[in-house]
Design a protein around this motif. Structure first.
Motif, PDB file in Angstrom:
ATOM      1  N   UNK A 125      36.505-106.157  -8.754  1.00  0.00           N
ATOM      2  CA  UNK A 125      36.052-107.085  -7.285  1.00  0.00           C
ATOM      3  C   UNK A 125      36.560-108.068  -6.928  1.00  0.00           C
ATOM      4  N   UNK A 126      36.088-108.638  -5.710  1.00  0.00           N
ATOM      5  CA  UNK A 126      36.672-109.499  -5.338  1.00  0.00           C
ATOM      6  C   UNK A 126      36.364-111.201  -6.247  1.00  0.00           C
ATOM      7  N   UNK A 127      34.975-110.468  -6.862  1.00  0.00           N
ATOM      8  CA  UNK A 127      33.830-111.847  -7.297  1.00  0.00           C
ATOM      9  C   UNK A 127      34.507-112.153  -8.985  1.00  0.00           C
ATOM     10  N   UNK A 128      34.487-110.784  -9.464  1.00  0.00           N
ATOM     11  CA  UNK A 128      34.994-111.029 -11.307  1.00  0.00           C
ATOM     12  C   UNK A 128      36.774-110.174 -11.787  1.00  0.00           C
ATOM     13  N   UNK A 129      36.861-110.313 -12.475  1.00  0.00           N
ATOM     14  CA  UNK A 129      38.090-110.050 -13.169  1.00  0.00           C
ATOM     15  C   UNK A 129      37.729-110.086 -14.813  1.00  0.00           C
ATOM     16  N   UNK A 130      38.773-109.073 -15.358  1.00  0.00           N
ATOM     17  CA  UNK A 130      38.851-109.193 -16.967  1.00  0.00           C
ATOM     18  C   UNK A 130      40.752-109.772 -17.105  1.00  0.00           C
ATOM     19  N   UNK A 131      40.765-110.775 -17.945  1.00  0.00           N
ATOM     20  CA  UNK A 131      41.340-111.083 -18.037  1.00  0.00           C
ATOM     21  C   UNK A 131      41.841-111.381 -20.020  1.00  0.00           C
ATOM     22  N   UNK A 132      42.992-110.734 -20.195  1.00  0.00           N
ATOM     23  CA  UNK A 132      44.075-110.040 -21.520  1.00  0.00           C
ATOM     24  C   UNK A 132      44.624-111.481 -21.308  1.00  0.00           C
ATOM     25  N   UNK A 133      44.171-112.088 -22.966  1.00  0.00           N
ATOM     26  CA  UNK A 133      44.306-113.037 -23.626  1.00  0.00           C
ATOM     27  C   UNK A 133      45.257-113.230 -24.259  1.00  0.00           C
ATOM     28  N   UNK A 134      46.327-113.541 -24.897  1.00  0.00           N
ATOM     29  CA  UNK A 134      47.201-114.204 -26.621  1.00  0.00           C
ATOM     30  C   UNK A 134      48.032-115.150 -26.293  1.00  0.00           C
ATOM     31  N   UNK A 135      48.797-115.052 -27.922  1.00  0.00           N
ATOM     32  CA  UNK A 135      49.241-116.525 -28.021  1.00  0.00           C
ATOM     33  C   UNK A 135      50.617-116.144 -27.189  1.00  0.00           C
ATOM     34  N   UNK A 136      51.378-117.059 -26.745  1.00  0.00           N
ATOM     35  CA  UNK A 136      52.355-116.906 -26.064  1.00  0.00           C
ATOM     36  C   UNK A 136      53.367-117.364 -27.651  1.00  0.00           C
ATOM     37  N   UNK A 137      55.141-116.532 -27.221  1.00  0.00           N
ATOM     38  CA  UNK A 137      54.934-116.308 -28.372  1.00  0.00           C
ATOM     39  C   UNK A 137      56.680-117.138 -27.960  1.00  0.00           C
ATOM     40  N   UNK A 138      56.807-117.775 -26.404  1.00  0.00           N
ATOM     41  CA  UNK A 138      57.574-118.819 -26.002  1.00  0.00           C
ATOM     42  C   UNK A 138      57.306-119.650 -26.054  1.00  0.00           C
ATOM     43  N   UNK A 139      56.652-120.132 -26.309  1.00  0.00           N
ATOM     44  CA  UNK A 139      56.070-121.855 -25.866  1.00  0.00           C
ATOM     45  C   UNK A 139      55.631-122.255 -27.428  1.00  0.00           C
ATOM     46  N   UNK A 140      55.958-123.844 -27.900  1.00  0.00           N
ATOM     47  CA  UNK A 140      55.572-124.053 -29.108  1.00  0.00           C
ATOM     48  C   UNK A 140      54.198-124.308 -29.677  1.00  0.00           C
ATOM     49  N   UNK A 141      53.710-124.446 -30.784  1.00  0.00           N
ATOM     50  CA  UNK A 141      52.613-124.944 -31.160  1.00  0.00           C
ATOM     51  C   UNK A 141      51.885-125.623 -30.099  1.00  0.00           C
ATOM     52  N   UNK A 142      50.979-125.937 -29.577  1.00  0.00           N
ATOM     53  CA  UNK A 142      50.239-126.744 -28.684  1.00  0.00           C
ATOM     54  C   UNK A 142      49.845-127.516 -29.769  1.00  0.00           C
ATOM     55  N   UNK A 143      48.838-129.341 -29.261  1.00  0.00           N
ATOM     56  CA  UNK A 143      48.998-129.646 -29.351  1.00  0.00           C
ATOM     57  C   UNK A 143      47.654-129.416 -30.159  1.00  0.00           C
ATOM     58  N   UNK A 144      46.341-128.268 -29.231  1.00  0.00           N
ATOM     59  CA  UNK A 144      45.286-128.770 -29.909  1.00  0.00           C
ATOM     60  C   UNK A 144      44.765-127.024 -30.023  1.00  0.00           C
TER      61      UNK A 144
END
Length: 213
Positions: A48-67
């Motif tokens: 719906x217009x007011x809400x969504x579902x996010x699937x999130x995972x570590x991104x192997x294409x990025x280096x390890x983040x500083x935080x």
């Protein structure tokens, strides 16, 4: 007044998270994108217009983040849980007055505001300091620059019908949510173990319950 912006499904990989959602809800989330410097990427499912579902995972294409990655994705215990199966891990709340809320609560409690953008979307977000979020039951706050993303994600037919939080110190959690304008958005009850529960309902009558534990 704040409101639920989106719920967050954590996964070991985006492919695993997408399969989990497709098996559970019968629809595959669409590609989102990377969060540069954060070490994550995502997929999205419109509710719906007011809400969504996010699937999130570590991104192997990025280096390890500083935080540490958000939502405790680097926590060894959560990583072990996600190796078994993706799961609900958090939610994010939207507010039109992010600066005022942070000024009132202070960054030591509500976090520091960070500006982010991707494509045509821009937003500012504040994460509660780690270990002060009561096991991800106090949500990060987001303020969109313009329309919220949920209005531009293909509608899946699913809706978030209820969001519930269980915690040993239910009174403190209820107070923290009330301070953020979420007193009516999340039902809080006492329980020996912290848990987030999202009730989803499809327009055809199907119902699904997602839990963090």
């Amino acid at each position: 007044m704040a409101e639920i912006d989106h719920i967050v499904i954590g996964a070991r990989t985006l492919d695993e998270g997408a399969r989990y959602i497709e098996d559970l809800l019968g629809v595959k989330p669409s590609r989102g994108g990377a969060h540069p410097g954060v070490g994550t990427h995502n997929m999205l499912l419109g509710m719906g217009a007011g809400c969504y579902l996010e699937v999130i995972a570590p991104d192997p294409a990025q280096p390890e983040p500083p935080h540490p990655r958000p939502f405790d994705l680097d926590d060894p215990s959560l990583r072990t849980m996600l190796e078994a199966e993706p799961r609900l891990i958090a939610y994010v709340a939207s507010t039109p007055a992010l600066d005022a809320v942070i000024a009132r609560l202070g960054p030591s409690h509500a976090g520091e505001i960070k500006a982010m953008s991707r494509g045509n979307f821009a937003w500012r977000m504040a994460f509660p300091p780690q270990r002060q979020d009561m096991d991800n039951l106090i949500p990060p706050l987001i303020q969109w620059d313009g329309e919220r993303a949920g209005k531009h994600i293909r509608d899946s037919g699913w809706r978030l019908s209820a969001l519930e939080a269980e915690h040993p110190d239910a009174q403190a959690l209820r107070g923290a949510l009330g301070d953020r304008g979420l007193g009516d958005a999340v039902k809080v009850r006492p329980s020996p173990h912290p848990r987030l529960i999202a009730q989803l309902r499809h327009r055809d009558g199907r119902e699904v319950t997602l839990t963090s534990a």
